[in-house]
Write an enzyme that holds these catalytic residues in place. Structure first.
Site, PDB file in Angstrom:
ATOM      1  CG  ASP A   1      -6.117   3.840   2.836  1.00  0.00           C
ATOM      2  OD1 ASP A   1      -6.308   5.063   3.022  1.00  0.00           O
ATOM      3  OD2 ASP A   1      -5.021   3.388   2.458  1.00  0.00           O
TER       4      ASP A   1
ATOM      5  CG  ASP B   1      -2.115   7.399   8.561  1.00  0.00           C
ATOM      6  OD1 ASP B   1      -1.982   7.711   9.752  1.00  0.00           O
ATOM      7  OD2 ASP B   1      -2.763   8.086   7.753  1.00  0.00           O
TER       8      ASP B   1
END
Length: 375
Positions: free
Chosen positions: A267, A93
């Site tokens: 996720d 991320d």
């Protein structure tokens, strides 16, 4: 093995999709659930064990890794894959979400974000360019644009301002990412629960051009009904021939509902976090192993789950959890991650067979029964 990043859509059933993302480090079957390895580890699991659950890809956290042990150190030691002994694909991320959660410790400008470390109070700056540099040093296969994500609920003007800033940052991320064959950069759609802002964001991202597209700014307090309402239209604004990633989701029924609406990747920390706090996900719902009702129960958590948890009784798991033994979190985390991957495989099979609706009905019907009473 593929030497570049590509996505092939294999089958659709309604809006649900199944396909394959190809990377130099291996294939990712979609829909895919990515276990979260925040600090270069999926808590309570060895990488070999994570792979044994059926995971094709892990998620690493830019914010945490840049602070400790630092991206530069990981680079010197051979990159994140070598550092954590995971040779398959990794998505990182951008750090934007964690910085959002530090609202009291940050300063936001057009240039980027300055913030104080939650570890030692040291001052740091994250910009689109720095986020791309950190993710390059880590060596991740899928890199996320640096974005700003307001917590919901927020007023429309705040959401619009934030989204447009994220789109400017997306353009800077694309430029800073450069030409990296075999690696992919994903843009992140923002816009809260405002349909026109979501469409504006998608159009801006498509104009820039990315290897994949994420839907950000959900699972931040808006509730499942509102999230599904957004997913009823948001994925349709994105290219059909690129992966669609819903960030930070979620519970099993969230995941099924997202796949039904055209999502390819997800996720969440939930399987591992829940495992460490005594919650196990089964076909019949959530089991709280702390409850006294399990103290004399000789059955496994879920006989359909082929993880190592099936070799242990609920009574044993109750005992080791109440005794604060490490094996409790290990077994429950493995169990949960395996359950999530079971769901993904069943959905891939159902979509390919054109029977997703029937599978979904059975999934919800079994959960509605609740956990079976102990013997």
């Amino acid at each position: 093995m593929a030497q570049k990043f590509s996505f092939e859509l294999k089958a659709t059933d309604g809006r649900a999709r199944t396909g394959v993302i190809s990377t130099p480090r291996g294939e990712i079957r979609t829909p895919a659930f990515m276990p979260v390895g925040t600090a270069a580890t999926v808590k309570a699991m060895m990488p070999e064990s994570v792979r044994a659950t059926g995971a094709d890809i892990l998620l690493g956290n830019t914010y945490h890794l840049m602070l400790r042990p630092t991206a530069e150190r990981i680079d010197r030691l051979g990159g994140l894959h070598k550092f954590m002994n995971w040779e398959r694909p990794i998505l990182t991320d951008s750090g934007g979400f964690q910085v959002m959660s530090l609202a009291g410790l940050r300063k936001l400008t057009e240039h980027g974000v300055t913030f104080k470390s939650h570890i030692d109070g040291s001052k740091h700056e994250l910009t689109p360019e720095r986020s791309m540099e950190i993710q390059r040093l880590l060596g991740s296969d899928i890199v996320m644009c640096f974005d700003e994500c307001p917590a919901l609920p927020a007023d429309r003007d705040r959401i619009a301002e934030s989204m447009r800033l994220s789109m400017r940052w997306a353009e800077r991320s694309r430029e800073a990412f450069g030409d990296r064959p075999g690696h992919a950069l994903f843009g992140i759609m923002q816009g809260g629960l405002e349909q026109d802002l979501r469409e504006e964001s998608a159009e801006a991202l498509k104009k820039i051009g990315f290897e994949g597209y994420a839907i950000g700014g959900l699972a931040v307090g808006e509730g499942q009904e509102a999230m599904f309402g957004c997913l009823d239209y948001a994925p349709e604004f994105l290219p059909v021939d690129k992966p669609r990633y819903l960030m930070g989701v979620g519970k099993p029924d969230d995941i099924v509902g997202a796949v039904k609406r055209g999502i390819d990747m997800m996720d969440c920390v939930l399987p591992s976090r829940s495992g460490r706090t005594g919650q196990a996900f089964t076909r019949h719902g959530v089991v709280n192993i702390k409850n006294a009702r399990h103290a004399d129960d000789p059955r496994p958590l879920d006989e359909a789950n082929s993880s190592p948890s099936r070799n242990y009784s609920r009574a044993y798991l109750h005992h080791v959890f109440r005794s604060n033994e490490m094996i409790a979190g290990m077994l429950l985390t493995w169990h949960n991650l395996h359950y999530f991957q079971m769901i993904m495989q069943e959905m891939r099979d159902a979509i390919a067979a054109g029977s997703f609706d029937a599978w979904e009905q059975e999934f919800h019907a079994m959960r509605a029964q609740g956990d079976i009473d102990p013997l």
